[in-house]
Design a protein around this motif. Structure first.
Motif, mmCIF file in Angstrom:
data_model
loop_
_atom_site.group_PDB
_atom_site.id
_atom_site.type_symbol
_atom_site.label_atom_id
_atom_site.label_comp_id
_atom_site.label_asym_id
_atom_site.label_seq_id
_atom_site.Cartn_x
_atom_site.Cartn_y
_atom_site.Cartn_z
ATOM 1 N N PHE A 193 21.813 25.942 35.810
ATOM 2 C CA PHE A 193 22.462 27.077 36.457
ATOM 3 C C PHE A 193 21.420 27.798 37.298
ATOM 4 C CE2 PHE A 193 20.500 30.311 33.802
ATOM 5 C CZ PHE A 193 20.126 29.573 32.686
ATOM 6 N N GLU A 225 29.274 32.882 36.543
ATOM 7 C CA GLU A 225 28.400 31.871 37.153
ATOM 8 C C GLU A 225 28.831 30.462 36.746
ATOM 9 O OE1 GLU A 225 24.340 32.849 37.061
ATOM 10 O OE2 GLU A 225 23.702 30.892 37.816
ATOM 11 N N ILE A 227 28.290 26.666 35.747
ATOM 12 C CA ILE A 227 27.295 25.832 35.065
ATOM 13 C C ILE A 227 27.610 24.387 35.421
ATOM 14 C CG2 ILE A 227 26.364 25.193 32.784
ATOM 15 C CD1 ILE A 227 26.038 28.161 33.401
#
Lengths: 283, 172
Positions: A193, A225, A227
């Motif tokens: 990430f 976010e 991944i």
């Protein structure tokens, strides 16, 4: 007469129990031992090959009945699903106007992938498969698919679905394969990430959030976010496949790692078709 | 067990496995689905006693293990212990009193699921304890209690000689 027969019968009863328990323990041990596991998985594969056509035939006849009962029992969840789909339609309609911007964004991401020389999943061969059964055990998050070694599926192949990674092939027969989902308690994969930060993602069973381990307290990771698979050298999965979206981040004072939780980007509960990526052969 | 009982017992196991892997899997309540394979040794124990209960538990467990991605032999071990336990504890009272097999199925199924989870965890499958055990225990126990009547009748057909079966029918 009965007094004489009783202890003899009791001994026979106990010896039956002991023999069957020992036999079970032996089979469990063999299944857990390296060389013998090859044999036990072969037996499992054979059983599945014999049983699959029978199951397909019965499913063809009984599926409507099963779905009727499932619908009756799960009416509440169907209503929720209906609501969710209506919400999605609204969201998609709102997004229509921003389609052009998204296409530009996609092109940018594709260029970024090309710049980083990451092998894209699209460049690998894929086998489309239909999901024939979901969660065949209450203790394992898996799906069964209708493609096997005859179609090029191999043990360890990654499986992707709408949205991203679904899991990996853990057993394979001539015509079928079992896919261990990301959410299964035994699933651990390497992910990355942010600015190429590496971590591992672990499942905790169907319905539970995924945990991302080994995220340093200094790492910049935020809710929402994306991944993706890390694809480090020798990794079991190709790099760059979207896996999960961060749902919560917690920093603990004095701890070396952050506590990060995520949810799969692919809808693992509603899988109908998946693609098996022929990666294990190319690694 | 006679050859006829073994054949019929295997037939019942194959039928139950087919039902489990097709219709039953589609029924999911609170994320858990029923498990009729644990009901077979319970019914066999009630109908015929501990030896038959253990034997049916072993065979049904192996059959289920062959088609699930869980350790081979674990369901067989649980089935053996549960079938034997039910057979040893159920005397003629359970066989004669209507409704009692349902209660036995309810309790023994709950024990079977918990035993499966604990033994699995002991054998290194620690994720077995991460599932919603309360939901799985409840769903399996209630479903098996509801299906106990027909399953006991099926097991009686498989394991009891015709002469005994007709006399049992006469008593009812």
């Amino acid at each position: 007469m009965a007094r004489v027969a009783r202890p003899r019968r009791s001994r026979r009863t106990l010896s039956t129990l002991v023999v069957l328990v020992l036999l079970s323990v032996t089979i469990i041990t063999l299944d857990d031992t390296g060389h013998a596991r090859f044999f036990t998985s072969g037996v499992k594969s054979l059983a599945s090959d014999v049983y699959s056509p029978l199951r397909r035939g019965v499913n063809g006849v009984l599926d409507p009945i099963g779905r009727f009962f499932a619908g009756a029992v799960d009416y509440g969840s169907l209503e929720r699903e209906n609501q969710k789909l209506q919400d999605q339609i609204l969201t998609l309609e709102l997004r229509k106007s921003t389609d052009a911007a998204e296409r530009r964004q996609l092109a940018q991401l594709q260029r970024l992938l090309a710049t980083n020389k990451l092998p894209s999943v699209a460049s690998l061969s894929m086998v489309a498969a239909e999901v024939t059964a979901q969660n065949v055990s209450n203790f394992a998050a898996t799906v069964s698919v209708d493609k096997g070694t005859d179609q090029g599926v191999r043990l360890g192949d990654p499986v992707v679905g709408p949205g991203g990674l679904v899991g990996e092939v853990v057993t394979v027969t001539h015509q079928t394969a079992t896919v261990r989902l990301l959410t299964d308690g035994k699933s651990v994969i390497g992910v990355s990430f942010g600015h190429q930060e590496e971590a591992t993602l672990q499942g905790f069973g169907a319905g539970h959030a995924l945990q991302i381990d080994y995220v340093p307290s200094t790492a910049a990771v935020a809710r929402g976010e994306l991944i993706v698979t890390s694809g480090l050298q020798g990794a079991a999965l190709p790099p760059g496949i979207p896996v999960a979206e961060v749902t919560s981040v917690r920093s603990v004072v004095g701890a070396a790692d952050k506590q990060v939780w995520a949810r799969p980007v692919a809808d693992l509960d509603g899988l109908s078709y998946v693609e098996v990526v022929q990666w294990s052969g190319s690694s | 067990m006679s050859g006829r009982a073994v054949f019929r017992g295997l037939l019942v196991i194959a039928f139950a496995l087919l039902v489990q892997m097709t219709v039953v899997l589609d029924v999911r309540v609170a994320g858990a689905s029923p498990n009729v394979m644990f009901l077979l040794p319970i019914a066999a124990g009630v109908v015929a006693g501990p030896v038959e209960g253990a034997a049916v538990g072993f065979a049904a467990g192996i059959a289920a293990d062959l088609l699930t991605p869980t350790p081979l032999g674990l369901s067989a071990l649980v089935g053996t212990l549960v079938g034997f336990g039910v057979g040893a504890m159920s005397g003629s009272l359970v066989r004669e009193v209507r409704g009692l097999p349902t209660l036995v199925a309810l309790g023994a199924s709950a024990v079977a699921v918990m035993l499966y989870a604990v033994l699995g965890a002991v054998l290194g499958e620690s994720q077995f304890l991460h599932v919603d055990l309360a939901a799985v225990v409840t769903v399996v126990a209630v479903a098996n209690a509801l299906l106990a009547g027909p399953t006991v009748r099926l097991m009686r057909w498989a394991l009891t000689p015709p002469a005994e079966r007709s006399s049992a029918g006469g008593r009812r």
